[in-house]
Design a protein around this motif. Structure first.
Motif, PDB file in Angstrom:
ATOM      1  N   ASP A  84       0.816  -1.219   0.000  1.00  0.00           N
ATOM      2  CA  ASP A  84       0.000   0.000   0.000  1.00  0.00           C
ATOM      3  C   ASP A  84       0.849   1.268   0.000  1.00  0.00           C
ATOM      4  N   MET A  85       2.156   1.099  -0.131  1.00  0.00           N
ATOM      5  CA  MET A  85       3.037   2.275  -0.102  1.00  0.00           C
ATOM      6  C   MET A  85       3.162   2.917  -1.478  1.00  0.00           C
ATOM      7  N   TYR A  86       3.311   4.232  -1.484  1.00  0.00           N
ATOM      8  CA  TYR A  86       3.707   4.907  -2.718  1.00  0.00           C
ATOM      9  C   TYR A  86       5.213   4.710  -2.863  1.00  0.00           C
ATOM     10  N   GLU A  87       5.641   4.383  -4.073  1.00  0.00           N
ATOM     11  CA  GLU A  87       7.074   4.283  -4.291  1.00  0.00           C
ATOM     12  C   GLU A  87       7.436   5.021  -5.566  1.00  0.00           C
TER      13      GLU A  87
ATOM     14  N   TYR B 121      26.089   6.637 -12.391  1.00  0.00           N
ATOM     15  CA  TYR B 121      24.670   6.275 -12.399  1.00  0.00           C
ATOM     16  C   TYR B 121      24.140   6.524 -10.991  1.00  0.00           C
ATOM     17  N   PHE B 122      23.071   7.295 -10.899  1.00  0.00           N
ATOM     18  CA  PHE B 122      22.587   7.782  -9.611  1.00  0.00           C
ATOM     19  C   PHE B 122      21.108   7.450  -9.484  1.00  0.00           C
ATOM     20  N   ALA B 123      20.748   6.780  -8.410  1.00  0.00           N
ATOM     21  CA  ALA B 123      19.338   6.435  -8.178  1.00  0.00           C
ATOM     22  C   ALA B 123      18.972   6.804  -6.745  1.00  0.00           C
ATOM     23  N   ARG B 124      17.785   7.394  -6.606  1.00  0.00           N
ATOM     24  CA  ARG B 124      17.346   7.765  -5.252  1.00  0.00           C
ATOM     25  C   ARG B 124      15.837   7.661  -5.162  1.00  0.00           C
ATOM     26  N   PRO B 125      15.362   7.344  -3.953  1.00  0.00           N
ATOM     27  CA  PRO B 125      13.911   7.291  -3.780  1.00  0.00           C
ATOM     28  C   PRO B 125      13.326   8.699  -3.744  1.00  0.00           C
TER      29      PRO B 125
ATOM     30  N   HIS C  97      15.609   1.420  -4.101  1.00  0.00           N
ATOM     31  CA  HIS C  97      14.340   0.799  -3.689  1.00  0.00           C
ATOM     32  C   HIS C  97      14.317   0.575  -2.175  1.00  0.00           C
ATOM     33  N   HIS C  98      15.482   0.307  -1.612  1.00  0.00           N
ATOM     34  CA  HIS C  98      15.569   0.066  -0.169  1.00  0.00           C
ATOM     35  C   HIS C  98      15.843   1.353   0.614  1.00  0.00           C
ATOM     36  N   GLY C  99      15.686   2.500  -0.043  1.00  0.00           N
ATOM     37  CA  GLY C  99      15.728   3.765   0.685  1.00  0.00           C
ATOM     38  C   GLY C  99      17.054   4.486   0.727  1.00  0.00           C
ATOM     39  N   PHE C 100      17.962   4.139  -0.166  1.00  0.00           N
ATOM     40  CA  PHE C 100      19.273   4.792  -0.187  1.00  0.00           C
ATOM     41  C   PHE C 100      19.409   5.701  -1.405  1.00  0.00           C
ATOM     42  N   ALA C 101      20.135   6.793  -1.245  1.00  0.00           N
ATOM     43  CA  ALA C 101      20.627   7.519  -2.405  1.00  0.00           C
ATOM     44  C   ALA C 101      21.873   6.756  -2.842  1.00  0.00           C
ATOM     45  N   ALA C 102      21.837   6.188  -4.026  1.00  0.00           N
ATOM     46  CA  ALA C 102      22.900   5.260  -4.449  1.00  0.00           C
ATOM     47  C   ALA C 102      23.578   5.776  -5.705  1.00  0.00           C
ATOM     48  N   ILE C 103      24.892   5.723  -5.693  1.00  0.00           N
ATOM     49  CA  ILE C 103      25.638   6.236  -6.851  1.00  0.00           C
ATOM     50  C   ILE C 103      26.725   5.235  -7.250  1.00  0.00           C
ATOM     51  N   SER C 104      26.836   5.006  -8.546  1.00  0.00           N
ATOM     52  CA  SER C 104      27.865   4.109  -9.065  1.00  0.00           C
ATOM     53  C   SER C 104      28.710   4.877 -10.084  1.00  0.00           C
ATOM     54  N   PRO C 105      29.877   5.355  -9.655  1.00  0.00           N
ATOM     55  CA  PRO C 105      30.721   6.101 -10.593  1.00  0.00           C
ATOM     56  C   PRO C 105      31.314   5.201 -11.667  1.00  0.00           C
ATOM     57  N   ASN C 106      31.449   5.743 -12.862  1.00  0.00           N
ATOM     58  CA  ASN C 106      32.069   5.011 -13.968  1.00  0.00           C
ATOM     59  C   ASN C 106      33.581   5.140 -13.853  1.00  0.00           C
ATOM     60  N   LEU C 107      34.210   4.124 -13.298  1.00  0.00           N
ATOM     61  CA  LEU C 107      35.660   4.181 -13.057  1.00  0.00           C
ATOM     62  C   LEU C 107      36.463   4.122 -14.347  1.00  0.00           C
TER      63      LEU C 107
END
Lengths: 250, 88
Positions: free
Chosen positions: A5-8, A28-32, A63-73
């Motif tokens: 029932d959560m908004y995501e 690549y940067f993903a955040r809720p 998805h699990h609530g983190f601001a996640a970043i993956s730099p292109n090394l």
């Protein structure tokens, strides 16, 4: 915990950030999408490249609530399909440790400066990325937790050292100043269980906060669902341990 | 792990990729994780043409056993050619 029932919502996109020596690289940067302050995590891709698995995993952390970043090394090595760029970097002996440490540290600072950061940032990596995660957290302050998954060459012989990898990461253990979670497979050839033991003994010797788990049924890369090394039970348990660890440390 | 075991050699040849034929000048042979083959470790051969923007590449991933067979097959082929009087 997610309930139906959560908004995501999530924003996931490629951005430009400053890396080592203030070089511009992409990430690549993903955040809720929510109004809460969130913890951050930097994902260090493996030697096979800045690939789809790392994009998926970046979104998994969001998805699990983190601001996640993956730099292109491998940004400095040109652009093309990830495996072609990875082949080029492999032929050149990999990215230099100093450059990786710089890129990952800048990604951590990017997350900490976000207006919605809760001020805590972890670092995660698999394979060579696991090695780099430990190495970076030993060399730079500002990380609040490390997740090292089957990091090969954390323990290196003198013969293995070179200009790009001049120091065996285990020799920096004393400098680590945040908790570390390590996930390993008993059938792995690098790191071997013996090398993991050396790694663990150094952490113990320096009174570091560590949690190591060795999966008897697994070898190397047991999270990779499209490879024969995939081990569903170890993978499921590993992810549970990762999110439990992060909840306690961030 | 990523073994980083790699051997490089200069070669002269041509290969056909997604954008047609090109000449290559280098072969990189690694014993490391494959990208596509379902193996932990494989013999990976990259035939490379170095260009300014990016390398052009023909990539091959072989099981170690297949790599040995290929070596033997190439050797046989070279011998037969030599026996016929072809320059090798």
């Amino acid at each position: 915990m997610y309930t139906t029932d959560m908004y995501e919502g999530m924003i996931a996109e490629t951005i430009n950030i400053n890396g080592h020596n203030n070089d511009q690289i992409n990430a690549y940067f993903a955040r809720p999408i929510n109004s809460k302050a969130v913890p951050g995590i930097v994902l260090i891709h493996h030697l096979p490249g800045w690939d789809e698995w790392y994009r998926e995993t970046t979104r998994k952390f969001a998805h699990h609530g983190f601001a996640a970043i993956s730099p292109n090394l491998y940004f400095r090595d040109g652009h093309g399909e990830p495996d072609d760029i990875a082949a080029k970097v492999r032929a050149e002996g990999g990215a230099p440790d100093e450059q990786v440490i710089g890129d990952v540290t800048k990604a951590m600072k990017y997350l900490k400066n976000l207006p919605y950061s809760n001020g805590k940032v972890a670092v995660f990596g698999t394979c060579s990325g696991g090695r780099h995660a430990f190495l970076t957290a030993c060399n730079e302050k500002g990380f609040d937790a490390v997740i090292e998954c089957w990091g090969g060459k954390v323990v290196m012989s003198k013969e293995e050292l070179n200009d790009k990898q001049p120091v065996s990461p285990v020799d920096y253990t004393k400098e680590l100043n945040c908790p570390i979670l390590g996930l390993f497979g008993a059938d792995d050839e690098s790191p071997t269980p013996e090398q993991v033991k050396i790694h663990e003994n150094e952490l113990k010797k320096h009174n570091k906060n560590y949690e190591f788990h060795m999966y008897e049924s697994a070898g190397h890369g047991f999270f990779y669902y499209d490879k024969p090394v995939y081990r569903p039970e170890a993978c499921q348990d590993g992810w549970e341990k990762i999110f439990d660890f992060l909840e306690r440390k961030l | 792990m990523c073994t980083m075991l790699i051997e490089k050699t200069n070669v002269q040849g041509s290969g056909k990729g997604s954008k047609g034929w090109f000449k290559f000048s280098q072969a990189n042979v690694s014993f490391d994780h494959p990208t596509h083959l379902h193996m932990d470790y494989s013999i990976n051969i990259d035939f490379i043409q170095e260009v300014e923007e990016n390398n052009k590449r023909i990539a091959i991933e072989l099981t170690p056993e297949s790599a040995k067979k290929l070596i033997e097959t190439i050797s046989k082929s070279l011998k037969k050619g030599s026996d016929m009087g072809l320059k090798i």
